[in-house]
Design an enzyme around this catalytic site. Structure first.
Site, PDB file in Angstrom:
ATOM      1  N   HIS A  12       0.916 -47.917  57.234  1.00  0.00           N
ATOM      2  CA  HIS A  12       0.746 -46.509  56.719  1.00  0.00           C
ATOM      3  C   HIS A  12       1.980 -45.801  57.107  1.00  0.00           C
ATOM      4  O   HIS A  12       2.125 -44.650  57.639  1.00  0.00           O
ATOM      5  CB  HIS A  12      -0.324 -45.944  57.596  1.00  0.00           C
ATOM      6  CG  HIS A  12      -0.273 -46.113  59.009  1.00  0.00           C
ATOM      7  ND1 HIS A  12      -1.294 -46.162  60.132  1.00  0.00           N
ATOM      8  CD2 HIS A  12       0.854 -45.977  59.719  1.00  0.00           C
ATOM      9  CE1 HIS A  12      -0.840 -46.116  61.117  1.00  0.00           C
ATOM     10  NE2 HIS A  12       0.426 -46.034  61.154  1.00  0.00           N
ATOM     11  N   HIS A  59      -1.289 -39.745  64.924  1.00  0.00           N
ATOM     12  CA  HIS A  59       0.222 -39.862  65.411  1.00  0.00           C
ATOM     13  C   HIS A  59       0.365 -38.194  66.194  1.00  0.00           C
ATOM     14  O   HIS A  59       1.114 -37.731  65.637  1.00  0.00           O
ATOM     15  CB  HIS A  59       1.257 -40.140  64.497  1.00  0.00           C
ATOM     16  CG  HIS A  59       0.999 -41.505  63.689  1.00  0.00           C
ATOM     17  ND1 HIS A  59      -0.041 -41.661  62.856  1.00  0.00           N
ATOM     18  CD2 HIS A  59       1.479 -42.612  63.914  1.00  0.00           C
ATOM     19  CE1 HIS A  59       0.226 -43.102  62.660  1.00  0.00           C
ATOM     20  NE2 HIS A  59       0.961 -43.597  63.141  1.00  0.00           N
ATOM     21  N   HIS A 196       6.421 -53.685  64.325  1.00  0.00           N
ATOM     22  CA  HIS A 196       7.545 -52.737  64.210  1.00  0.00           C
ATOM     23  C   HIS A 196       7.479 -52.231  65.679  1.00  0.00           C
ATOM     24  O   HIS A 196       6.727 -52.065  66.554  1.00  0.00           O
ATOM     25  CB  HIS A 196       7.398 -51.461  63.325  1.00  0.00           C
ATOM     26  CG  HIS A 196       5.963 -50.567  63.284  1.00  0.00           C
ATOM     27  ND1 HIS A 196       4.731 -51.385  63.389  1.00  0.00           N
ATOM     28  CD2 HIS A 196       6.156 -49.408  63.599  1.00  0.00           C
ATOM     29  CE1 HIS A 196       3.983 -50.081  63.237  1.00  0.00           C
ATOM     30  NE2 HIS A 196       4.623 -49.174  63.300  1.00  0.00           N
ATOM     31  N   GLU A 243      -0.822 -51.508  66.556  1.00  0.00           N
ATOM     32  CA  GLU A 243      -1.517 -50.797  65.633  1.00  0.00           C
ATOM     33  C   GLU A 243      -2.407 -51.686  64.642  1.00  0.00           C
ATOM     34  O   GLU A 243      -3.375 -51.422  64.232  1.00  0.00           O
ATOM     35  CB  GLU A 243      -0.669 -50.151  64.406  1.00  0.00           C
ATOM     36  CG  GLU A 243       0.008 -48.701  64.978  1.00  0.00           C
ATOM     37  CD  GLU A 243       0.943 -48.039  63.984  1.00  0.00           C
ATOM     38  OE1 GLU A 243       1.385 -46.889  64.311  1.00  0.00           O
ATOM     39  OE2 GLU A 243       1.080 -48.473  62.782  1.00  0.00           O
TER      40      GLU A 243
HETATM   41  C1  DHB Z   1       6.926 -45.587  61.414  1.00  0.00           C
HETATM   42  C2  DHB Z   1       5.963 -46.309  60.989  1.00  0.00           C
HETATM   43  C3  DHB Z   1       4.581 -45.952  61.438  1.00  0.00           C
HETATM   44  O1  DHB Z   1       3.738 -46.820  61.147  1.00  0.00           O
HETATM   45  C4  DHB Z   1       4.251 -44.817  62.195  1.00  0.00           C
HETATM   46  O2  DHB Z   1       3.162 -44.423  62.189  1.00  0.00           O
HETATM   47  C5  DHB Z   1       5.441 -44.046  62.354  1.00  0.00           C
HETATM   48  C6  DHB Z   1       6.840 -44.418  62.109  1.00  0.00           C
HETATM   49  C7  DHB Z   1       8.393 -45.863  60.881  1.00  0.00           C
HETATM   50  O3  DHB Z   1       8.780 -46.826  60.094  1.00  0.00           O
HETATM   51  O4  DHB Z   1       9.305 -45.147  61.331  1.00  0.00           O
HETATM   52 FE    FE Z   2       1.785 -45.877  62.851  1.00  0.00          FE
END
Ligand code: DHB
Ligand code: FE
Length: 314
Positions: A12, A59, A196, A243
């Site tokens: 997302h 978020h 990530h 997540e």
């Molecule tokens: C990023 C990815 C995410 O899933 C998120 O919620 C906020 C930022 C990113 O790649 O920067």
């Molecule tokens: Fe996210």
């Protein structure tokens, strides 16, 4: 009776939303990402769900550190897009399904999962980006193709729920849906991830080996995933990789054995590995489905169109 016909896993990433909103989907960097969802949009047009349940995380848009529900179910009639700092995304207001949502809340809470009931809530990219990826770009003054029930999960502030808790909640949601008297086709989304990390010394971490093994197990051996402790997500998939526990809510709501009809993986999009999967329940109805075959010719055609499974790695 309402029934869950399929589960959809999707990243997302907010930058995907910005690419859609700013007309950048044809740029080579973004085309690589969006081309992986073309077959999924065809699948969705064919599946035509009556309702979608979208499991996502907020978020700090609807909730802040002042109030952090572990599981928050949207029971409202409408969910406006949140102001994420650059203004709300130019997407339609999400129409809810208060009757089914309240039924799910009642069933799941009486099954001893303590959901927070939200009768007013704004929704951010965590929810609207996967919706765009699966439903396509939709004009702000138009409508999403079906009502949506948001389920926000805390994966932002320690402690998030365990993968096992998420998997079991998925099962309780399925039971709730199947005890709803109206004949509704429901799809459930698990969103977020894949690996990530956005800040700190390991910012930029991506672990494709972990991601691919997660997708394999999600499809074939979800109980294995439900045993993974938080620390393994943190170590292997980065701080924000946690997540991915949200995908286990989606998976718990499906049959033990499912048909994986589509998969896509690409690196990177913004800071993350983008993962996507469509898993269909076999018990969509009828004898053929019980034997593990697609339930209808229509279903068979949709599955064939979505193949071959496409996996792109680094
Ligand atoms: C990023 C990815 C995410 O899933 C998120 O919620 C906020 C930022 C990113 O790649 O920067
Ligand atoms: Fe996210």
């Amino acid at each position: 009776m309402a029934r869950i016909i399929a589960g959809i896993g999707s990243s997302h990433v907010p930058a995907i939303g910005a690419a859609i909103d700013n007309g950048k989907t044809e740029e080579p960097y973004w085309k690589r990402v969006f081309s992986g969802f073309e077959k999924s949009q065809a699948w969705m047009r064919e599946a035509k769900p009556d309702v979608a349940i979208v499991v996502y995380n907020d978020h700090a848009s609807a909730f802040s550190v002042e109030m952090i529900p572990t599981f928050a179910l949207g029971c409202a009639a409408q969910f406006p897009p949140a102001d994420e700092g650059w203004g709300p995304r130019p997407v339609p207001v999400v129409e809810g399904h208060p009757a089914l949502a309240s039924h799910i809340a009642q069933s799941v809470i009486l099954d001893e999962f303590d959901l927070t009931i939200c009768n007013k809530m704004e929704v951010d990219h965590g929810m609207t980006v996967p919706m765009n990826l699966l439903f396509g770009k939709i004009d702000k003054n138009s409508h999403w193709p079906c009502p949506v029930i948001p389920l926000a999960v805390n994966v932002v502030m320690y402690p998030p729920p365990t993968g096992h808790r998420c998997y079991m909640l998925g099962k309780a949601i399925r039971k709730a849906v199947e005890s709803y008297p109206d004949d509704l086709k429901v799809v459930i989304f698990g969103t977020g991830g894949l690996s990530h990390q956005i800040s700190g010394p390991r910012a930029g971490l991506i672990n494709s080996k972990w991601d691919k093994s997660f997708l394999d197990n999600l499809s074939k051996a979800p109980r294995k995933l439900a045993k993974i402790p938080h620390v393994d997500y943190m170590r292997e998939a980065g701080a924000e990789g946690i997540e991915m526990v949200m995908w286990l809510i989606m998976r718990g709501a499906l049959d033990d054995k499912v048909d994986e009809v589509y998969r896509f993986y690409t690196v990177p999009a913004s800071n993350t590995a983008v993962g996507h999967i469509i898993l269909e329940n076999r018990k969509r109805g009828g004898k053929a489905a019980r034997k593990g075959k697609p339930a209808t010719a229509k279903h068979k055609r949709a599955a064939a169109r979505a193949k071959p499974t496409q996996v792109r790695g680094r």
